[in-house]
Design an enzyme around this catalytic site. Sequence first.
Site, PDB file in Angstrom:
ATOM      1  N   HIS A 116       0.815  -1.223   0.000  1.00  0.00           N
ATOM      2  CA  HIS A 116       0.000   0.000   0.000  1.00  0.00           C
ATOM      3  C   HIS A 116       0.850   1.274   0.000  1.00  0.00           C
ATOM      4  CE1 HIS A 116       0.420  -0.262   4.512  1.00  0.00           C
ATOM      5  NE2 HIS A 116       0.463   1.055   4.388  1.00  0.00           N
ATOM      6  N   ASP A 134       0.285  -7.639   1.512  1.00  0.00           N
ATOM      7  CA  ASP A 134       0.675  -6.241   1.666  1.00  0.00           C
ATOM      8  C   ASP A 134       2.197  -6.081   1.685  1.00  0.00           C
ATOM      9  OD1 ASP A 134       0.218  -3.522   1.823  1.00  0.00           O
ATOM     10  OD2 ASP A 134       0.180  -3.494   4.014  1.00  0.00           O
ATOM     11  N   GLY A 138       3.174   6.972   8.172  1.00  0.00           N
ATOM     12  CA  GLY A 138       4.526   7.115   7.639  1.00  0.00           C
ATOM     13  C   GLY A 138       5.436   5.975   8.052  1.00  0.00           C
ATOM     14  N   SER A 158       4.633   2.821   7.820  1.00  0.00           N
ATOM     15  CA  SER A 158       4.379   1.653   6.975  1.00  0.00           C
ATOM     16  C   SER A 158       5.627   1.261   6.199  1.00  0.00           C
ATOM     17  CB  SER A 158       3.264   1.956   5.976  1.00  0.00           C
ATOM     18  OG  SER A 158       2.002   1.829   6.573  1.00  0.00           O
ATOM     19  N   ILE A 217      -5.710  -7.488 -21.725  1.00  0.00           N
ATOM     20  CA  ILE A 217      -6.052  -8.911 -21.731  1.00  0.00           C
ATOM     21  C   ILE A 217      -7.263  -9.171 -22.621  1.00  0.00           C
ATOM     22  CG2 ILE A 217      -6.853 -10.823 -20.297  1.00  0.00           C
ATOM     23  CD1 ILE A 217      -5.290  -9.608 -17.985  1.00  0.00           C
ATOM     24  N   GLY A 218      -8.225  -8.249 -22.601  1.00  0.00           N
ATOM     25  CA  GLY A 218      -9.438  -8.423 -23.387  1.00  0.00           C
ATOM     26  C   GLY A 218     -10.572  -9.035 -22.596  1.00  0.00           C
TER      27      GLY A 218
END
Length: 421
Positions: free
Chosen positions: A154, A184, A262, A264, A324-325
Amino acid sequence: MENQYTYYKPEQDPQNQPNMGGGDMGRQGQHRKNGASKLIKTICLGLVFGLVASAAFQTSNMVAGKLLGKTSNTKQTETVSNTKLTTSSSSTVNSDIANIAKNTMPSVVSITNMSVQEVQSFFGGTQERQSESVGSGIIIGQNDSELLIVTNNHVVEGNDTLTVSFIDETSVEANVKGTDPNKDLAVVAVDLSKVGESTLDQIAVATMGDSSQIQVGETAIAIGNALGYGQSVTTGIISATGRELDGIDVKLIQTDAAINPGNSGGALLNAKGEVIGINTAKVATDSVEGMGYAIPISEAQETIENLMNQETKMKVDEKDRGYIGIQGVDVTEDTSKMYNMPTGVYVSEVSSGGGADKAGITKGCVITAINGTSVNDMEALQEQLQYYAKGETVTLTIRVPGNNGEYTENQVEVKLGSAGK
C-alpha cells in the site's frame, strides 16, 4: 474498529485537524480552578507547618545551648554568586536502544509515492489531482546492479513515481520489483549507479531475525518515517502474535510501540537489533491506544525472496500498454465467503478475438495472479498491466469453476492486445 494503514499523506496532517473538545475544555478549566484552590490550601498548610516547625527547632536549639553551656552568634546567610549545579563529567548516555537505533537506521529508508488520483470536483464531476504519500522501507540486499528494499504494497500502489531517501538525506528514484497485495508486501529497486559513493558508505543491509521465536512481553523497537518528518524511533513490547486483520493474508505481530502514519514498511526490531517484522497498520479509533501491527519477517521471507528475484518493472506509455481483453468484477473476501469463490477478478465478459479469448479464458473464470504476482481486484490487475506492452505475453493464474462448484487452478499464457480487444 477501523484499521488504518500507516503511510502518511501531508494533506491529512493531524496538526491541522480542528479541536472538537470545546465543551470539555470548559469543564477542564473548572477542574483546574478547583485543583488550584486545593493546591494553594495545601501549600499554605505546608508553610504554616514549616513556620511552626522552624520556631520549635530554634527554641530547642536555644534551650540546648543554655543547658550545654554553648553560645551562638546569629549570622545572616550570604549569597555566593558563583554557585553552580553539579553536572555529570560524561556527556554520553549508554543505552541499548540508542545503540540499536544507531546501528539500524542506516538500513531504513523513506519512500515518497507521487500519484495521480481522480477526485470529485466542486461541480459534481471528477478531476485528476496529484497526490503525495510517504512511507518507509528496509534495505534487504542487492544484486549486481540494484539495491533492494522491502516495504508495504500500500506504500507503492498507484504510483507514478517512487523516490527513496537514505540516512544521509540523499534521494534517488526507484522502480517496483514485485508486489503481493494479499500479504501487503512489495520490493522496490534502486539503480546502484545512481547512488553516490558517500551514500553507499553510510547505508547498510538490515539483519533479519526469527519472528517465530518472539515471545509476548519482549522488547519491540519501531523505526520509520513517521508523519514524513524523517526517521524516528519508538519502543514498546510484543503485545500479541497471530493477529488477523481484514485485507492482509498473514497473521500479524501486535505491538504497543507507536506505529504512526509514515511508519508503513519500516522495521520492527527485537532487543538484538534484528528485523522481526515490517510495520503495516494500526487500529485508529478514539477508544484504542497502542495497537499497531507488523508482518512477521519469517512468514514473509519466501514471498520477499520471490519478489526480489522478479524482473524490475518499468512502466509502459499508456498508448503502448497491452490489454487482456476482458471485463472483470472484484471478488472480495466477503463475496468469496458468500459464494465459495476464490478472491481475485471474476471474468464477467470476454472480448471476441482478444488475448483472453484466444487463450481459452471463458466467462466465470477468476484471475488470481499475473506473472506470479497475486491480484485481489481489478485495480491490482490493471496496475500490473501498466508494465506490459501490447504484443507481450504474460502468464495468468486462473481458477476455473467445475460442475461440482470446485475451482481448478490453471496457468494460461495470454498475448496482450490493444484496448478493446
